[in-house]
Write a protein that holds these residues in place. Structure first.
Motif, PDB file in Angstrom:
ATOM      1  N   ASP A 254       0.490   1.861   6.259  1.00 32.60           N
ATOM      2  CA  ASP A 254      -0.769   2.560   6.519  1.00 32.60           C
ATOM      3  C   ASP A 254      -1.528   2.768   5.209  1.00 32.60           C
ATOM      4  O   ASP A 254      -1.067   2.395   4.124  1.00 32.60           O
ATOM      5  N   ALA A 255      -2.694   3.374   5.306  1.00 26.57           N
ATOM      6  CA  ALA A 255      -3.569   3.523   4.130  1.00 26.57           C
ATOM      7  C   ALA A 255      -2.934   4.391   3.057  1.00 26.57           C
ATOM      8  O   ALA A 255      -3.129   4.159   1.857  1.00 26.57           O
ATOM      9  N   SER A 256      -2.162   5.415   3.430  1.00 25.86           N
ATOM     10  CA  SER A 256      -1.561   6.308   2.434  1.00 25.86           C
ATOM     11  C   SER A 256      -0.498   5.608   1.609  1.00 25.86           C
ATOM     12  O   SER A 256      -0.228   5.996   0.467  1.00 25.86           O
ATOM     13  N   GLN A 257       0.124   4.564   2.172  1.00 25.44           N
ATOM     14  CA  GLN A 257       1.174   3.854   1.459  1.00 25.44           C
ATOM     15  C   GLN A 257       0.636   2.718   0.584  1.00 25.44           C
ATOM     16  O   GLN A 257       1.401   2.108  -0.146  1.00 25.44           O
ATOM     17  N   LEU A 258      -0.652   2.472   0.646  1.00 26.19           N
ATOM     18  CA  LEU A 258      -1.257   1.406  -0.165  1.00 26.19           C
ATOM     19  C   LEU A 258      -1.943   1.950  -1.407  1.00 26.19           C
ATOM     20  O   LEU A 258      -2.631   1.206  -2.103  1.00 26.19           O
ATOM     21  N   GLY A 259      -1.767   3.243  -1.682  1.00 29.96           N
ATOM     22  CA  GLY A 259      -2.449   3.851  -2.815  1.00 29.96           C
ATOM     23  C   GLY A 259      -2.013   3.288  -4.153  1.00 29.96           C
ATOM     24  O   GLY A 259      -2.797   3.266  -5.106  1.00 29.96           O
ATOM     25  N   GLY A 260      -0.789   2.830  -4.280  1.00 29.06           N
ATOM     26  CA  GLY A 260      -0.309   2.299  -5.552  1.00 29.06           C
ATOM     27  C   GLY A 260      -0.809   0.902  -5.866  1.00 29.06           C
ATOM     28  O   GLY A 260      -0.565   0.404  -6.971  1.00 29.06           O
ATOM     29  N   GLY A 261      -1.487   0.248  -4.927  1.00 29.83           N
ATOM     30  CA  GLY A 261      -2.013  -1.088  -5.181  1.00 29.83           C
ATOM     31  C   GLY A 261      -1.113  -2.208  -4.721  1.00 29.83           C
ATOM     32  O   GLY A 261      -1.477  -3.377  -4.840  1.00 29.83           O
ATOM     33  N   THR A 263       0.887  -4.299  -1.764  1.00 30.52           N
ATOM     34  CA  THR A 263       0.815  -4.613  -0.337  1.00 30.52           C
ATOM     35  C   THR A 263       2.176  -5.109   0.147  1.00 30.52           C
ATOM     36  O   THR A 263       3.062  -5.403  -0.676  1.00 30.52           O
TER      37      THR A 263
END
Length: 286
Positions: A254-261, A263
Motif C-alpha cells: 500500500d501507499a504507506s509501505q512505499l514511503g522509503g522509495g 517497490t
C-alpha cells in the motif's frame, strides 16, 4: 586606570593629580608618568602589575634556547626571570633586583639589541602572514560570490532563451528543448586567484611562516556503472520483471509501505540476485 605600580585611579583623579607630566602615586609614592596610564584589563590589580612588570623585563631578558649550550642552562635562565618578576611584583629585595637587572643590561647589551631586532622581524613576518591569509580569504569569498551571481544570471539567460525559442520556433517543443540542452556548455571553472606573499625560512632558531597551500582545481566526477560478477544467469531489469511473470505472486504494497522509495520489484530483483548467484560457477574450470 592603572600604571606600572598597579594601583587604580579614576579618570578624574588622574586629571587632578597628574596635572604635570609626572607625579608620585597617591598610595605607594612611586614616581609615575601621566602618559603611562592605561585602562585596566584584569580585575585583580596585582595581576595587572605583574603583567606590566613581565613585559618590561622581557624586553631585556630576551634570550632564546639557542643562546645557551644546554637545556638546563636555559631553564635556569627562565627561572631567574620568574624570580625577578616575583620580587618586583611583591616588593622583595627591590633595589638589589634592580641592580641585578642593570648589570645584566650592561653585560649583554649587544645580544639584547640583536634579539630585539630578531623579535621585530618575527613579529613583522607574522603580521604579514596574517594579512596575506586575510587577503586570500577575502578574495576567495568574493570569487565564490561572483560565481554564484554569474551562475544565476546564466540560468535566467538560458531560461529566457528557451522561452523565446519556444515562442518563435515552429518545431515541436521536445526538439526545441533538446536543441537548447545541447547548446548549453558547462562553464569552465575560473582559476583560483593566487596572492603572492613573502616567503620566510627557518634560520638559527627563527620562526617559520609558510604560506597556505593554494586550492587545487577539482576534478569533475564521472559516473561509471558498477559491474558485479555473480557467476550466474543475468537477473532481469526492474522493467522486465512484470513481463516475465516474476511479480505474479509478489504481495502488493500500500501507499504507506512505499514511503522509503522501494517497490516490490526491488525486493524481487534482490531475491533473484541471491538465487542466481554462483549457479554457473565451476571451480574446476578456473
Amino acid at each position: 586606570m592603572v600604571n606600572i605600580c598597579g594601583h587604580r585611579l579614576c579618570d578624574a583623579c588622574v586629571d587632578s593629580v597628574f596635572s604635570k607630566p609626572s607625579a608620585p602615586c597617591p598610595e605607594c609614592g612611586i614616581a609615575l608618568r601621566r602618559n603611562q596610564f592605561r585602562q585596566q584589563q584584569f580585575e585583580d590589580s596585582s595581576v595587572e602589575k605583574e603583567v606590566d612588570i613581565r613585559k618590561k623585563i622581557l624586553k631585556d631578558y630576551n634570550k632564546t634556547e639557542n643562546d645557551f649550550p644546554t637545556l638546563r642552562d636555559y631553564n635556569d635562565y627562565l627561572e631567574e626571570i620568574e624570580t625577578i618578576v616575583y620580587n618586583l611584583t611583591n616588593g622583595i629585595d627591590v633595589e638589589e633586583t634592580k641592580e641585578k637587572i642593570e648589570a645584566y643590561r650592561k653585560e649583554y647589551q649587544a645580544l639584547i639589541l640583536k634579539n630585539r631586532v630578531r623579535q621585530q622581524r618575527e613579529e613583522q613576518a607574522m603580521k604579514d602572514e596574517l594579512e596575506r591569509e586575510q587577503l586570500e580569504l577575502e578574495l576567495r569569498s568574493k570569487r565564490a560570490f561572483a560565481e554564484v551571481e554569474e551562475a544565476e544570471r546564466e540560468r535566467k539567460r538560458q531560461k529566457q532563451s528557451i522561452i523565446s525559442e519556444l515562442m518563435t520556433s515552429d518545431s515541436p517543443a521536445s526538439e526545441v528543448l533538446a536543441k537548447c540542452a545541447a547548446a548549453v556548455k558547462a562553464p569552465s571553472a575560473p582559476e583560483p586567484a593566487k596572492v603572492v606573499g613573502p616567503t620566510y625560512h627557518a634560520h638559527k632558531g627563527q620562526a617559520v611562516f609558510s604560506s597556505l597551500p593554494q586550492p587545487k582545481e577539482d576534478v569533475v566526477y564521472v559516473y561509471h556503472p558498477l559491474f558485479f560478477e555473480s557467476y550466474g544467469p543475468l537477473v532481469p531489469d526492474l522493467d522486465d520483471l512484470q513481463h516475465y511473470g516474476y511479480l505474479a505472486h509478489v504481495k502488493p504494497l500500500d501507499a504507506s509501505q512505499l514511503g522509503g522509495g522501494f517497490t516490490p520489484a526491488h525486493a524481487c530483483q534482490r531475491q533473484l540476485q541471491e538465487a542466481f548467484s554462483c549457479l554457473l560457477y565451476f571451480p574446476n574450470e578456473q
